[in-house]
Write an enzyme that holds these catalytic residues in place. Sequence first.
Site, mmCIF file in Angstrom:
data_model
loop_
_atom_site.group_PDB
_atom_site.id
_atom_site.type_symbol
_atom_site.label_atom_id
_atom_site.label_comp_id
_atom_site.label_asym_id
_atom_site.label_seq_id
_atom_site.Cartn_x
_atom_site.Cartn_y
_atom_site.Cartn_z
ATOM 1 N N GLU A 94 0.832 -1.212 0.000
ATOM 2 C CA GLU A 94 0.000 0.000 0.000
ATOM 3 C C GLU A 94 0.864 1.258 0.000
ATOM 4 O O GLU A 94 0.514 2.266 -0.630
ATOM 5 C CB GLU A 94 -0.928 -0.004 1.210
ATOM 6 C CG GLU A 94 -2.022 -1.057 1.161
ATOM 7 C CD GLU A 94 -1.553 -2.439 1.595
ATOM 8 O OE1 GLU A 94 -2.345 -3.388 1.512
ATOM 9 O OE2 GLU A 94 -0.374 -2.572 2.026
ATOM 10 N N LEU A 376 0.996 -8.199 -9.524
ATOM 11 C CA LEU A 376 1.643 -8.557 -10.786
ATOM 12 C C LEU A 376 1.873 -7.339 -11.679
ATOM 13 O O LEU A 376 2.606 -7.409 -12.672
ATOM 14 C CB LEU A 376 0.831 -9.615 -11.528
ATOM 15 C CG LEU A 376 -0.637 -9.316 -11.882
ATOM 16 C CD1 LEU A 376 -0.752 -8.546 -13.174
ATOM 17 C CD2 LEU A 376 -1.420 -10.611 -11.981
ATOM 18 N N ILE A 377 1.264 -6.204 -11.325
ATOM 19 C CA ILE A 377 1.399 -5.003 -12.150
ATOM 20 C C ILE A 377 2.833 -4.478 -12.106
ATOM 21 O O ILE A 377 3.375 -4.018 -13.115
ATOM 22 C CB ILE A 377 0.403 -3.927 -11.680
ATOM 23 C CG1 ILE A 377 -1.036 -4.439 -11.843
ATOM 24 C CG2 ILE A 377 0.603 -2.627 -12.447
ATOM 25 C CD1 ILE A 377 -2.076 -3.576 -11.169
ATOM 26 N N GLU A 378 3.469 -4.564 -10.935
ATOM 27 C CA GLU A 378 4.851 -4.101 -10.815
ATOM 28 C C GLU A 378 5.771 -4.911 -11.715
ATOM 29 O O GLU A 378 6.681 -4.372 -12.339
ATOM 30 C CB GLU A 378 5.310 -4.182 -9.363
ATOM 31 C CG GLU A 378 6.695 -3.602 -9.137
ATOM 32 C CD GLU A 378 7.107 -3.614 -7.676
ATOM 33 O OE1 GLU A 378 8.070 -2.892 -7.342
ATOM 34 O OE2 GLU A 378 6.494 -4.346 -6.874
#
Length: 464
Positions: A94, A376-378
């Site tokens: 976060e 998983l976006i990173e």
Amino acid sequence: MHAPPRGFAGHRSVSMADVKACLARQAYSLVLRLGTPAYLWRVWSRGREEPDYRAHWWRRLGFYDEGYRQSWDAAVALAPASPCLWLHAVSLGEARAAKPLLDALRAQRPGMRLLLTHTTATGMAAGRDLMLPGDAQTWLPYDTPGAVRRFLKLHRPSLGVLMETEVWPNVQHEAARLGVPMVLANARLSEKSLRQGLRLGALMRAAAQRLSLVLAQTQADAERLSQMGAPCVEVCGNVKFDMTPDPALLARGQQWRDASERPVVLAASTREGEEAMLLNVWHEQLTQQAPEAHRLPRLLLVPRHPQRFDEVAQMVTSSGLSLSRRSTWPSGQPDAAALACDVWLGDSMGEMPAYFAAAHVALLGGSFAPLGGQNLIEAAACACPIVMGPSTFNFALAAELSEAAGAARRVPDMAAGVVTALRWSQCGGGEERSRQARHFALTHRGASTNMARAIWEQLPLSQG
């Protein structure tokens, strides 16, 4: 006629739902008060391995030393008319996701002051990079009425922003009582969490109803949050798409990849139970590979929680694989001893982009146990293709979209995941999969600006 329960103001009519909500919150508060010693013991125990947990522990109960009070008062005095935005980023994920949102918030209100709170030591460490002069960082108080009141009385935020899933009954109640608008940003809610929340309906529905605004990641999240009782929900997308990997870390990871001279398979943010499965399958698969050991893929293993680094290191050595720990590399680069090892253990903090850049492919931690998966976006932003297991409810839409874009592949279990990752790391097509991953990340950007605009619209007119 009986008097209305404590906590209800004025003489408005009181419904049975109000009475149930009040009684539920009072029971909840009693349980937390009785559990305070156990809570403090848990914090102190975590501090054995992560010393930040013990730092200023009294602030978790809403007590503040004179030095902190004076520094906060001085910051307020320097800009008394500037809005104070309180943002709660519970943990590492976060706190990282908060950066693009905070950048957008500051761009729209350059004079804002930030009050940043956390619950975990990893969140606190990551949050330090988000601070500017005049800002303050502290623990979110334990959710008892007294601790929350002391926290709000001292800081008097103009509005509050909770990241992703954090809704606390007494925080919501006391903020509403003081007229502090509360926004749940980048919000998500799984089916499982919805069912759990509805079982505590009298307590959690009242907390959700006190949110001024919910900015959901997806339409499905929005519908579930509305079912929970949130009165105003908008779909804005996911701010994690707006995260920009540090170029210096990407360059560092590329150096590790070049030095390896062997394909690198990353196990990213693994959780308890996954490492044992992974090591068993990994050992089995590599015994079936060609005997040229210098070309066998290297496993880069990065546990999610730092307190488990030593435990996972022991698991690797017990499996018969040779191990090198990132924390032992001289000058931050793998030496000859590290290059001779089968497994690299990523036992450092803040280097996740470097680990993704070092890898030819990544196995998504948290998705091979029933834990909902990690971010998983990173990985996609770092151009690292992903192999994910069956459990991705924390990032359901992102997982679906990434697979459709060719940035990820879903497999039924760890055995299939390792087989797929080994194949991807050793055969052609890596550059195309990396390009698809990067393109997927770039095409979904923009949520931060829209969320920041919606958040500032909640600012009371007297402070606008």
